[in-house]
Design a protein around this motif. Structure first.
Motif, PDB file in Angstrom:
ATOM      1  N   GLY A  71       0.817  -1.074   0.077  1.00 44.96           N
ATOM      2  CA  GLY A  71      -0.086  -0.119   0.070  1.00 44.96           C
ATOM      3  C   GLY A  71       0.860   1.402   0.062  1.00 44.96           C
ATOM      4  N   ARG A  72       2.086   1.131   0.125  1.00 45.59           N
ATOM      5  CA  ARG A  72       3.134   2.315   0.266  1.00 45.59           C
ATOM      6  C   ARG A  72       4.031   2.454  -0.918  1.00 45.59           C
ATOM      7  NH1 ARG A  72       6.362   3.229   4.472  1.00 45.59           N
ATOM      8  NH2 ARG A  72       6.481   0.997   4.962  1.00 45.59           N
ATOM      9  N   PHE A  73       4.488   1.209  -1.311  1.00 46.87           N
ATOM     10  CA  PHE A  73       5.577   1.041  -2.242  1.00 46.87           C
ATOM     11  C   PHE A  73       5.031   0.340  -3.597  1.00 46.87           C
ATOM     12  CE2 PHE A  73       9.473   0.509   0.677  1.00 46.87           C
ATOM     13  CZ  PHE A  73       9.126   1.669   1.533  1.00 46.87           C
ATOM     14  N   ALA A  74       5.593   0.690  -4.504  1.00 42.54           N
ATOM     15  CA  ALA A  74       5.234   0.187  -5.792  1.00 42.54           C
ATOM     16  C   ALA A  74       6.287  -0.125  -6.548  1.00 42.54           C
ATOM     17  CB  ALA A  74       4.060   0.953  -6.627  1.00 42.54           C
ATOM     18  N   ILE A  75       6.326  -1.317  -7.395  1.00 36.82           N
ATOM     19  CA  ILE A  75       7.348  -1.658  -8.106  1.00 36.82           C
ATOM     20  C   ILE A  75       6.854  -1.869  -9.692  1.00 36.82           C
ATOM     21  CG2 ILE A  75       7.062  -4.020  -8.074  1.00 36.82           C
ATOM     22  CD1 ILE A  75      10.169  -4.571  -7.869  1.00 36.82           C
ATOM     23  N   SER A  76       7.942  -0.951 -10.549  1.00 41.67           N
ATOM     24  CA  SER A  76       7.258  -1.186 -11.768  1.00 41.67           C
ATOM     25  C   SER A  76       8.743  -1.423 -12.728  1.00 41.67           C
ATOM     26  CB  SER A  76       6.776   0.339 -12.143  1.00 41.67           C
ATOM     27  OG  SER A  76       7.733   1.193 -12.104  1.00 41.67           O
ATOM     28  N   ARG A  77       8.406  -1.608 -14.049  1.00 41.86           N
ATOM     29  CA  ARG A  77       9.452  -1.974 -14.821  1.00 41.86           C
ATOM     30  C   ARG A  77       9.264  -1.290 -16.199  1.00 41.86           C
ATOM     31  NH1 ARG A  77       7.830  -8.047 -17.361  1.00 41.86           N
ATOM     32  NH2 ARG A  77       5.673  -7.179 -18.022  1.00 41.86           N
ATOM     33  N   ASP A  78      10.430  -1.006 -16.825  1.00 35.79           N
ATOM     34  CA  ASP A  78      10.457  -0.151 -18.254  1.00 35.79           C
ATOM     35  C   ASP A  78      11.356  -1.098 -19.029  1.00 35.79           C
ATOM     36  OD1 ASP A  78      11.023   3.279 -19.484  1.00 35.79           O
ATOM     37  OD2 ASP A  78      10.958   1.277 -20.486  1.00 35.79           O
ATOM     38  N   ALA A  79      10.689  -1.844 -19.948  1.00 37.14           N
ATOM     39  CA  ALA A  79      11.269  -2.691 -20.794  1.00 37.14           C
ATOM     40  C   ALA A  79      12.257  -2.117 -21.708  1.00 37.14           C
ATOM     41  CB  ALA A  79      10.534  -3.644 -21.442  1.00 37.14           C
ATOM     42  N   ALA A  80      12.010  -0.857 -22.279  1.00 35.07           N
ATOM     43  CA  ALA A  80      12.698  -0.091 -22.968  1.00 35.07           C
ATOM     44  C   ALA A  80      14.106   0.271 -22.472  1.00 35.07           C
ATOM     45  CB  ALA A  80      11.953   0.873 -23.742  1.00 35.07           C
ATOM     46  N   THR A  81      14.219   0.457 -21.381  1.00 34.08           N
ATOM     47  CA  THR A  81      15.284   0.893 -20.634  1.00 34.08           C
ATOM     48  C   THR A  81      15.968   0.089 -19.838  1.00 34.08           C
ATOM     49  OG1 THR A  81      13.966   2.163 -18.968  1.00 34.08           O
ATOM     50  CG2 THR A  81      14.713   3.361 -20.982  1.00 34.08           C
ATOM     51  N   ARG A  82      15.432  -1.159 -19.697  1.00 35.74           N
ATOM     52  CA  ARG A  82      15.856  -2.189 -18.574  1.00 35.74           C
ATOM     53  C   ARG A  82      15.921  -1.574 -17.240  1.00 35.74           C
ATOM     54  NH1 ARG A  82      18.821  -6.815 -20.911  1.00 35.74           N
ATOM     55  NH2 ARG A  82      18.563  -7.140 -23.030  1.00 35.74           N
ATOM     56  N   THR A  83      15.022  -1.062 -16.952  1.00 35.07           N
ATOM     57  CA  THR A  83      15.094  -0.260 -15.659  1.00 35.07           C
ATOM     58  C   THR A  83      13.575  -0.762 -14.787  1.00 35.07           C
ATOM     59  OG1 THR A  83      15.961   1.766 -16.552  1.00 35.07           O
ATOM     60  CG2 THR A  83      14.700   1.963 -14.320  1.00 35.07           C
ATOM     61  N   VAL A  84      14.192  -1.136 -13.588  1.00 31.82           N
ATOM     62  CA  VAL A  84      13.107  -1.400 -12.371  1.00 31.82           C
ATOM     63  C   VAL A  84      13.106  -0.514 -11.625  1.00 31.82           C
ATOM     64  CG1 VAL A  84      12.290  -3.016 -10.776  1.00 31.82           C
ATOM     65  CG2 VAL A  84      13.098  -3.803 -12.991  1.00 31.82           C
ATOM     66  N   ARG A  85      11.870   0.536 -11.031  1.00 31.54           N
ATOM     67  CA  ARG A  85      11.853   1.316 -10.252  1.00 31.54           C
ATOM     68  C   ARG A  85      11.233   0.786  -8.880  1.00 31.54           C
ATOM     69  NH1 ARG A  85      11.323   3.832 -15.202  1.00 31.54           N
ATOM     70  NH2 ARG A  85      13.052   5.394 -15.447  1.00 31.54           N
ATOM     71  N   LEU A  86      11.472   1.473  -7.870  1.00 33.95           N
ATOM     72  CA  LEU A  86      10.593   1.171  -6.656  1.00 33.95           C
ATOM     73  C   LEU A  86      10.239   2.530  -5.986  1.00 33.95           C
ATOM     74  CD1 LEU A  86       9.694  -1.056  -4.573  1.00 33.95           C
ATOM     75  CD2 LEU A  86      11.750   0.006  -3.095  1.00 33.95           C
ATOM     76  N   HIS A  87       8.702   2.851  -6.098  1.00 34.34           N
ATOM     77  CA  HIS A  87       8.281   3.971  -5.743  1.00 34.34           C
ATOM     78  C   HIS A  87       7.936   3.910  -4.307  1.00 34.34           C
ATOM     79  CE1 HIS A  87       7.786   4.848 -10.078  1.00 34.34           C
ATOM     80  NE2 HIS A  87       7.503   3.761 -10.109  1.00 34.34           N
ATOM     81  N   MET A  88       8.443   4.530  -3.544  1.00 34.21           N
ATOM     82  CA  MET A  88       8.251   4.599  -2.066  1.00 34.21           C
ATOM     83  C   MET A  88       7.636   5.576  -1.614  1.00 34.21           C
ATOM     84  SD  MET A  88      11.702   3.055  -0.959  1.00 34.21           S
ATOM     85  CE  MET A  88      12.789   4.504  -1.123  1.00 34.21           C
ATOM     86  N   ASN A  89       6.288   5.728  -1.063  1.00 32.39           N
ATOM     87  CA  ASN A  89       5.640   6.640  -0.574  1.00 32.39           C
ATOM     88  C   ASN A  89       5.378   6.316   0.836  1.00 32.39           C
ATOM     89  OD1 ASN A  89       5.027   8.025  -3.188  1.00 32.39           O
ATOM     90  ND2 ASN A  89       3.852   6.090  -3.680  1.00 32.39           N
TER      91      ASN A  89
END
Length: 122
Positions: free
Chosen positions: A65-83
């Motif tokens: 409910g606070r963090f979200a993980i996402s990916r961007d295949a084009a840039t081979r980047t995985v992000r962790l959004h922390m709120n």
């Protein structure tokens, strides 16, 4: 093969940060990318993971409910959004890639690790 994390820093409680993990040099098939965190004298803890094949995501109870993980295949980047960050989120955060399956939150199931990025919440 390299994993490079960025985006750590210091933030006040209730604030947000976004961590990024850029991966280069490995086959883009059937992997899991996870974020872990560790504080001194404690074991590394699984925070979140995302699977390449179907995009399914998993989270530790402490961050749901606070963090979200996402990916961007084009840039081979995985992000962790922390709120809604809390002081208990203070740790060194690592991204990791696993090729062999197994429980997402088990660090032994990951083959490659980044150098870590510090997150401090006060």
């Amino acid at each position: 093969v390299r994993l490079v994390e960025s985006g750590g820093g210091s933030v006040q409680a209730g604030g947000s940060l976004r961590l990024s993990c850029v991966a280069t040099g490995y086959p883009y098939n059937g992997y899991c990318v996870g974020w872990f965190r560790q504080v001194p004298e404690k074991e590394r803890e699984g925070v979140a993971a995302i699977y390449r094949d179907d995009g399914s995501t998993y989270y530790a109870d402490a961050v749901k409910g606070r963090f979200a993980i996402s990916r961007d295949a084009a840039t081979r980047t995985v992000r962790l959004h922390m709120n809604s960050l809390k002081p208990d989120d203070t740790a060194t955060y690592y991204c990791a890639v696993g090729f062999g399956g197994g429980t997402w939150s088990r660090s032994a199931n990951y083959n490659l690790w980044g150098q870590g990025t510090q997150v401090t919440v006060s």
